[in-house]
Design an enzyme around this catalytic site. Sequence first.
Site, mmCIF file in Angstrom:
data_model
loop_
_atom_site.group_PDB
_atom_site.id
_atom_site.type_symbol
_atom_site.label_atom_id
_atom_site.label_comp_id
_atom_site.label_asym_id
_atom_site.label_seq_id
_atom_site.Cartn_x
_atom_site.Cartn_y
_atom_site.Cartn_z
ATOM 1 C CG ASP A 186 -2.052 0.965 1.140
ATOM 2 O OD1 ASP A 186 -3.209 0.518 1.152
ATOM 3 O OD2 ASP A 186 -1.790 2.192 1.051
ATOM 4 C CG HIS A 199 -6.645 -2.803 3.312
ATOM 5 N ND1 HIS A 199 -5.944 -1.640 3.090
ATOM 6 C CD2 HIS A 199 -7.869 -2.606 2.755
ATOM 7 C CE1 HIS A 199 -6.717 -0.775 2.433
ATOM 8 N NE2 HIS A 199 -7.896 -1.343 2.226
ATOM 9 C CG ASN A 209 -12.093 -0.746 4.092
ATOM 10 O OD1 ASN A 209 -12.407 -1.174 5.200
ATOM 11 N ND2 ASN A 209 -10.965 -0.116 3.879
ATOM 12 C CD GLN A 216 -15.016 -0.805 -2.465
ATOM 13 O OE1 GLN A 216 -16.186 -1.035 -2.153
ATOM 14 N NE2 GLN A 216 -14.406 -1.459 -3.420
ATOM 15 C CD GLU A 217 -10.040 6.431 0.821
ATOM 16 O OE1 GLU A 217 -8.940 6.356 0.233
ATOM 17 O OE2 GLU A 217 -10.196 6.967 1.928
ATOM 18 C CG HIS A 230 -8.742 -3.197 -2.306
ATOM 19 N ND1 HIS A 230 -9.694 -2.419 -2.922
ATOM 20 C CD2 HIS A 230 -8.383 -2.523 -1.178
ATOM 21 C CE1 HIS A 230 -9.897 -1.320 -2.214
ATOM 22 N NE2 HIS A 230 -9.119 -1.361 -1.133
HETATM 23 P P1 5GP Z 1 -9.796 1.320 0.436
HETATM 24 O O1 5GP Z 1 -10.135 2.486 1.305
HETATM 25 O O2 5GP Z 1 -10.413 1.449 -0.941
HETATM 26 O O3 5GP Z 1 -10.081 0.007 1.090
HETATM 27 O O4 5GP Z 1 -8.233 1.353 0.294
HETATM 28 C C1 5GP Z 1 -7.545 1.772 -0.834
HETATM 29 C C2 5GP Z 1 -6.070 1.686 -0.506
HETATM 30 O O5 5GP Z 1 -5.353 1.825 -1.718
HETATM 31 C C3 5GP Z 1 -5.577 2.790 0.426
HETATM 32 O O6 5GP Z 1 -5.005 2.209 1.596
HETATM 33 C C4 5GP Z 1 -4.555 3.550 -0.414
HETATM 34 O O7 5GP Z 1 -3.443 3.984 0.316
HETATM 35 C C5 5GP Z 1 -4.179 2.536 -1.478
HETATM 36 N N1 5GP Z 1 -3.776 3.144 -2.751
HETATM 37 C C6 5GP Z 1 -4.455 4.111 -3.434
HETATM 38 N N2 5GP Z 1 -3.820 4.411 -4.573
HETATM 39 C C7 5GP Z 1 -2.719 3.627 -4.619
HETATM 40 C C8 5GP Z 1 -1.647 3.509 -5.561
HETATM 41 O O8 5GP Z 1 -1.580 4.178 -6.589
HETATM 42 N N3 5GP Z 1 -0.688 2.586 -5.274
HETATM 43 C C9 5GP Z 1 -0.714 1.812 -4.153
HETATM 44 N N4 5GP Z 1 0.293 0.942 -3.981
HETATM 45 N N5 5GP Z 1 -1.702 1.915 -3.234
HETATM 46 C C10 5GP Z 1 -2.697 2.814 -3.463
#
Ligand code: 5GP
Length: 134
Positions: free
Chosen positions: A29, A100, A85, A92-93, A98
Amino acid sequence: MASIFTKIIQGEIPCEKIIETDSEIAFLDIMPSAAGHTLVVPKLAVKRLEDLPAKQAMSLMSTMQRVAVAVSTAFNGIDYNLILNNGINAGQEIEHVHFHILPRAKGSPGPFREHIQYAEGEMQEVGAKIRNCL
Ligand code: 5GP
C-alpha cells in the site's frame, strides 16, 4: 473507467509488487498504516466481494493466505488484520475489490487511524523482505 488498481495490474502505474498470479496481484500500500501493509487485488475489476465469481473468490483467499503468512514471517511472526472495505460506507475508496493485510504489533493504532511514510528505499526493502518469505 478503469480503477487505479487496473492500471497497476496493467503495468501502467508502478507498484512494489509482492506476487502476481493468473488472477491476483499483491503489492504494498502506498499510504501504509504500518510497514508491510499489503493489498491483495483480483485482476477481475469488480467493485464488491459479492461481484466476484466464487472460484475467483476462493483463489483470492488462497493467494491472500500465502501473502499474509509471508508478511507475518517477514516481521517475525507479527499479528495482522485482513480487512475488506466493501462499499463506500465501509470505507472503500478504490472501487475495485481488494483486501488489506495489515500488520499489528502490541499497541499499534487501530486500522487506518494513522499512516506511516517509508524512508527512501525502505518500501523496496520491505517488499524484498516479504517476497523472500513467500
Ligand atoms: P480502500 O479504502 O479502498 O479500502 O483502500 C484503498 C487503498 O489503496 C488505500 O489504503 C490507499 O493507500 C491505497 N492506494 C491508493 N492508490 C494507490 C496507488 O496508486 N498505489 C498503491 N500501492 N496503493 C494505493
